[in-house]
Scaffold this active site. Structure first.
Site: not given
Length: 150
Positions: A68, A71
């Site tokens: 991600c 993230c």
């Protein structure tokens, strides 16, 4: 003096610490590692359960995954927030790819998502990447709100 239960980020043993000693860099009674290492602990599903249910401190969790982009972008900010929130809040990370059961049980639908747990219960959640200052501000606001409703 009041005593708190604090779970070690290294060996995951529950320690009893006097509230007055939190700011004195306490060590784990079992492994001697620092209870507040200056960075979030990466937790498995079992460790997540232990930290959120056995710690008397609020636990701020970053649900993330290595693939991600947002993230990865937020990871340094979450680590920076640790410096401002610890030792009064424990910051931890849970990789939702490795702990899929936790993500499913908590209905984590997007990542990154941060969630604040107090006494084993989720009291607040925020999805999306945030800057360090925003993480700190959001957490403090949720803590203030949670203590007025208890």
């Amino acid at each position: 003096m009041s005593q708190l239960h604090v779970v070690c980020p290294h060996c995951h043993t529950t320690n009893r610490i006097r509230d007055a000693d939190l700011d004195r860099n306490p060590d784990c009674g079992s492994c001697r590692g620092a209870l507040f290492a200056g960075q979030p602990a990466n937790l498995s599903a079992t460790e997540f359960e232990r930290h959120t249910t056995r710690s008397d401190l609020p636990v701020l969790v970053d649900f993330w995954a290595p693939w991600c982009g947002p993230c990865r972008m937020m990871a340094p900010a979450f680590e920076q927030a640790t410096a401002e929130l610890a030792p009064r809040v424990q910051l931890v990370k849970v990789n939702t790819d490795e702990a899929q059961g936790v993500g499913a049980r908590l209905n984590i639908r997007s990542i990154p998502t941060i969630a604040l747990f107090i006494g084993g219960k989720e009291v607040a959640r925020q999805a999306g990447a945030m800057a360090a200052g925003d993480i700190v501000k959001w957490t403090r606001a949720q803590l203030a709100r949670a203590t007025t409703t208890v």
